[in-house]
Design a protein around this motif. Structure first.
Motif, PDB file in Angstrom:
ATOM      1  N   GLY A   1      41.750  62.185  68.042  1.00 24.99           N
ATOM      2  CA  GLY A   1      42.717  62.679  69.028  1.00 24.99           C
ATOM      3  C   GLY A   1      43.839  63.508  68.426  1.00 24.99           C
ATOM      4  N   GLY A   2      43.643  64.011  67.197  1.00 24.94           N
ATOM      5  CA  GLY A   2      44.672  64.815  66.536  1.00 24.94           C
ATOM      6  C   GLY A   2      44.525  66.310  66.771  1.00 24.94           C
ATOM      7  N   LEU A   3      45.392  67.079  66.089  1.00 26.50           N
ATOM      8  CA  LEU A   3      45.434  68.543  66.260  1.00 26.50           C
ATOM      9  C   LEU A   3      45.090  69.255  64.951  1.00 26.50           C
ATOM     10  N   VAL A   4      44.206  70.252  65.039  1.00 31.79           N
ATOM     11  CA  VAL A   4      43.828  71.059  63.873  1.00 31.79           C
ATOM     12  C   VAL A   4      43.877  72.543  64.240  1.00 31.79           C
ATOM     13  N   ALA A   5      44.625  73.320  63.478  1.00 33.91           N
ATOM     14  CA  ALA A   5      44.628  74.774  63.667  1.00 33.91           C
ATOM     15  C   ALA A   5      43.497  75.366  62.832  1.00 33.91           C
ATOM     16  N   PHE A   6      42.799  76.339  63.404  1.00 32.73           N
ATOM     17  CA  PHE A   6      41.598  76.878  62.743  1.00 32.73           C
ATOM     18  C   PHE A   6      41.483  78.381  62.978  1.00 32.73           C
ATOM     19  N   PRO A   7      40.805  79.088  62.032  1.00 28.66           N
ATOM     20  CA  PRO A   7      40.649  80.532  62.199  1.00 28.66           C
ATOM     21  C   PRO A   7      39.539  80.856  63.199  1.00 28.66           C
ATOM     22  N   THR A   8      39.719  81.926  63.965  1.00 24.10           N
ATOM     23  CA  THR A   8      38.607  82.515  64.723  1.00 24.10           C
ATOM     24  C   THR A   8      38.658  84.010  64.401  1.00 24.10           C
ATOM     25  N   GLU A   9      37.718  84.786  64.912  1.00 29.38           N
ATOM     26  CA  GLU A   9      37.736  86.218  64.621  1.00 29.38           C
ATOM     27  C   GLU A   9      38.857  86.945  65.365  1.00 29.38           C
TER      28      GLU A   9
ATOM     29  N   VAL B   1      42.268  85.400  66.792  1.00 28.73           N
ATOM     30  CA  VAL B   1      43.537  84.879  66.265  1.00 28.73           C
ATOM     31  C   VAL B   1      43.281  83.412  65.904  1.00 28.73           C
ATOM     32  N   TYR B   2      44.224  82.774  65.216  1.00 28.01           N
ATOM     33  CA  TYR B   2      44.072  81.341  64.916  1.00 28.01           C
ATOM     34  C   TYR B   2      44.252  80.527  66.201  1.00 28.01           C
ATOM     35  N   GLY B   3      43.462  79.449  66.319  1.00 28.98           N
ATOM     36  CA  GLY B   3      43.545  78.559  67.473  1.00 28.98           C
ATOM     37  C   GLY B   3      44.137  77.215  67.084  1.00 28.98           C
ATOM     38  N   LEU B   4      44.695  76.508  68.082  1.00 31.51           N
ATOM     39  CA  LEU B   4      45.239  75.166  67.868  1.00 31.51           C
ATOM     40  C   LEU B   4      44.335  74.194  68.616  1.00 31.51           C
ATOM     41  N   GLY B   5      43.437  73.514  67.865  1.00 31.64           N
ATOM     42  CA  GLY B   5      42.357  72.763  68.488  1.00 31.64           C
ATOM     43  C   GLY B   5      42.627  71.290  68.706  1.00 31.64           C
TER      44      GLY B   5
ATOM     45  N   ARG C   1      42.337  63.659  77.279  1.00 32.40           N
ATOM     46  CA  ARG C   1      43.548  64.183  77.946  1.00 32.40           C
ATOM     47  C   ARG C   1      44.808  64.054  77.096  1.00 32.40           C
ATOM     48  N   GLU C   2      44.912  62.940  76.340  1.00 27.74           N
ATOM     49  CA  GLU C   2      46.124  62.784  75.503  1.00 27.74           C
ATOM     50  C   GLU C   2      46.163  63.865  74.420  1.00 27.74           C
ATOM     51  N   ALA C   3      44.988  64.175  73.883  1.00 32.57           N
ATOM     52  CA  ALA C   3      44.925  65.201  72.823  1.00 32.57           C
ATOM     53  C   ALA C   3      45.331  66.560  73.394  1.00 32.57           C
ATOM     54  N   ALA C   4      44.851  66.854  74.609  1.00 25.69           N
ATOM     55  CA  ALA C   4      45.219  68.131  75.234  1.00 25.69           C
ATOM     56  C   ALA C   4      46.734  68.185  75.466  1.00 25.69           C
ATOM     57  N   GLU C   5      47.294  67.053  75.877  1.00 22.56           N
ATOM     58  CA  GLU C   5      48.748  67.019  76.100  1.00 22.56           C
ATOM     59  C   GLU C   5      49.522  67.289  74.811  1.00 22.56           C
ATOM     60  N   LYS C   6      48.977  66.813  73.687  1.00 19.94           N
ATOM     61  CA  LYS C   6      49.640  67.046  72.394  1.00 19.94           C
ATOM     62  C   LYS C   6      49.733  68.545  72.082  1.00 19.94           C
ATOM     63  N   ILE C   7      48.717  69.307  72.521  1.00 23.16           N
ATOM     64  CA  ILE C   7      48.739  70.758  72.275  1.00 23.16           C
ATOM     65  C   ILE C   7      49.962  71.381  72.947  1.00 23.16           C
ATOM     66  N   TYR C   8      50.193  71.006  74.204  1.00 22.70           N
ATOM     67  CA  TYR C   8      51.330  71.579  74.938  1.00 22.70           C
ATOM     68  C   TYR C   8      52.643  71.226  74.252  1.00 22.70           C
TER      69      TYR C   8
ATOM     70  N   SER D   1      46.073  79.885  71.389  1.00 22.12           N
ATOM     71  CA  SER D   1      46.480  80.484  70.123  1.00 22.12           C
ATOM     72  C   SER D   1      47.467  79.536  69.439  1.00 22.12           C
ATOM     73  N   ALA D   2      47.443  79.513  68.088  1.00 23.11           N
ATOM     74  CA  ALA D   2      48.191  78.507  67.332  1.00 23.11           C
ATOM     75  C   ALA D   2      49.611  78.953  66.981  1.00 23.11           C
ATOM     76  N   ASN D   3      50.294  79.554  67.957  1.00 24.18           N
ATOM     77  CA  ASN D   3      51.690  79.961  67.769  1.00 24.18           C
ATOM     78  C   ASN D   3      52.597  79.071  68.610  1.00 24.18           C
ATOM     79  N   THR D   4      53.880  79.047  68.272  1.00 26.58           N
ATOM     80  CA  THR D   4      54.857  78.471  69.170  1.00 26.58           C
ATOM     81  C   THR D   4      54.869  79.339  70.424  1.00 26.58           C
ATOM     82  N   SER D   5      54.962  78.718  71.587  1.00 27.39           N
ATOM     83  CA  SER D   5      54.942  79.447  72.852  1.00 27.39           C
ATOM     84  C   SER D   5      55.973  80.581  72.829  1.00 27.39           C
ATOM     85  N   GLY D   6      55.543  81.792  73.225  1.00 24.92           N
ATOM     86  CA  GLY D   6      56.461  82.923  73.268  1.00 24.92           C
ATOM     87  C   GLY D   6      56.484  83.776  72.014  1.00 24.92           C
ATOM     88  N   ARG D   7      55.954  83.258  70.909  1.00 29.09           N
ATOM     89  CA  ARG D   7      55.906  84.051  69.666  1.00 29.09           C
ATOM     90  C   ARG D   7      54.588  84.812  69.594  1.00 29.09           C
ATOM     91  N   PRO D   8      54.520  85.850  68.746  1.00 31.45           N
ATOM     92  CA  PRO D   8      53.237  86.555  68.596  1.00 31.45           C
ATOM     93  C   PRO D   8      52.154  85.600  68.089  1.00 31.45           C
TER      94      PRO D   8
END
Ligand code: TXA
Ligand code: MG
Length: 347
Positions: free
Chosen positions: A27-35, A37-41, A47-54, A144-151
């Motif tokens: 149920g943790g979070l891992v940022a990973f490369p895609t072709e 941009v980087y994603g925050l997986g 559902r708890e894991a998805a909430e952690k992303i937000y 995308s694995a950025n803080t909301s609002g950043r590039p």
């Protein structure tokens, strides 16, 4: 939010991929490369894991996530019917930089879809993304694995700068190859509609679909304006005030030099987005080349890095040249105009 210890590992290390998979299954979070941009997986079915992303991104919980898959067979589980046209598009463009929207199945938590009855799905082409999705159980929700609002992040360092202390692990796969997010194609409407332009263009989809609409809020046409400007469109924003200067090249260069001199005269720091072709034409300011007009994919590739560099430089104003909207140029201009809050100066 509770600080967590973030570890960074090479994405081509099989042991790191296994560890990433275990983090996802817990149920943790891992940022990973895609072709793109980087994603925050996270596990898309948890559902708890998805909430952690937000929470980690500071993202409003009504902004839905994309579910990343590796196999067509896994699509049935998360959707409520797959249109024949979507199968054709998938055959042509998956794995790749394309996301499709479907009616969701009961199995997908509303936390993943931001409360919607539809689900966005993408099958990435990046080998490390594929290995990570497999290790994590096959269904990975990821914005995308950025803080909301950043590039959006195009290197692991960008992810670290935004999310150190907020995610369990970052898989470093080096710089991404495309640099702008996937094309989003809504398959729940007739004709299918592009909600966000990306590397897979309308022209590329037309022969398969016959008709393809483009959401006005995602203009392929640079003159289109979103119907309802507001929070929804204030994405990818640099800290500085950004304006895009349009017109014949010589007039654009003259206008940018004039604006730059005016703001510097008032004591402001000014950034200029130029190209390989024009960089020598700007005598003043913090001038950066974003790529070459000869190959728009270089401009897509550098866009977010350049915006982040201007943030780090602490500029007050950024003036950018504008680019053609052919091919991936429609995605470049879409992101650039969003970052500029649609502020256009006609030279
Ligand atoms: O290239 C990409 O798509 C990257 C990589 C990591 O795959 N992901 C990405 O995710 O850009 P994100 O969350 O930053 O952008 C997803 C966009 C958001 O604008 C969201 O509102 C939209 O997709 N979206 C997701 N699900 C949707 C749905 N069911 N209906 C309409 N829009 C949806
Ligand atoms: Mg994003």
């Amino acid at each position: 939010m509770k600080e967590i210890r973030t570890i960074m590992k090479k994405a081509d290390d099989p042991a790191a991929i296994r560890e990433a998979g275990e983090i996802i299954r817990r149920g943790g979070l891992v940022a990973f490369p895609t072709e793109t941009v980087y994603g925050l997986g996270a596990d898309a079915m948890n559902r708890e894991a998805a909430e952690k992303i937000y929470a980690a991104k500071g993202r409003p919980s009504d902004n839905p996530l994309i579910v990343h898959i590796n196999h067509m067979e896994d699509l049935a589980q998360i959707t409520d019917g797959i249109p024949e046209a979507a199968r054709k598009v998938a055959e042509a463009f998956w794995p790749g930089p394309l996301t499709m929207i479907f009616e969701k199945s009961e199995a997908v938590p509303l936390e993943t879809t931001g409360g919607l009855q539809t689900v966005a799905v993408r099958m990435p082409a990046h080998p490390a993304a594929q290995a990570f999705i497999e290790a994590g159980g096959g269904l990975i929700a990821a914005p995308s694995a950025n803080t909301s609002g950043r590039p959006s992040p195009t290197t692991a360092q960008h992810v670290w700068d935004d999310l150190n202390g907020a995610v369990d692990m970052i898989l470093d796969g080096g710089p991404v190859s495309i640099g702008v997010e996937s094309t989003i194609l809504d398959m729940t409407v007739t004709p299918p509609m592009i909600l966000r332009p990306g590397a897979i263009t309308r022209e590329a989809l037309l022969p398969l679909l016959g008709e393809v609409a483009v959401d006005n809020a995602a203009p392929a046409d640079r003159d289109a304006r979103p119907k309802a400007p507001g929070m929804k469109y204030r994405h990818y924003a640099p800290k500085a005030e950004l304006a895009v200067v349009e017109g014949p090249m010589e007039m654009v260069i003259a206008a940018i030099n004039e604006l730059c001199a005016k703001q510097m005269g008032k004591g402001y720091k000014v950034g200029i987005i130029a190209t390989k072709e024009s960089i020598g034409r700007y005598p003043e300011g913090d001038v950066k080349s974003i790529g070459t007009r000869g190959d728009l994919s270089t401009i897509a590739n550098n866009l977010y890095r350049v915006l982040r560099e201007f943030d780090a430089d602490g500029v007050d104003y950024i003036y950018s040249e504008s680019f053609s909207t052919g091919g991936i140029g429609s995605a470049v201009m879409n992101r650039l105009l969003k970052a500029a809050g649609h502020q256009i100066i006609n030279a």
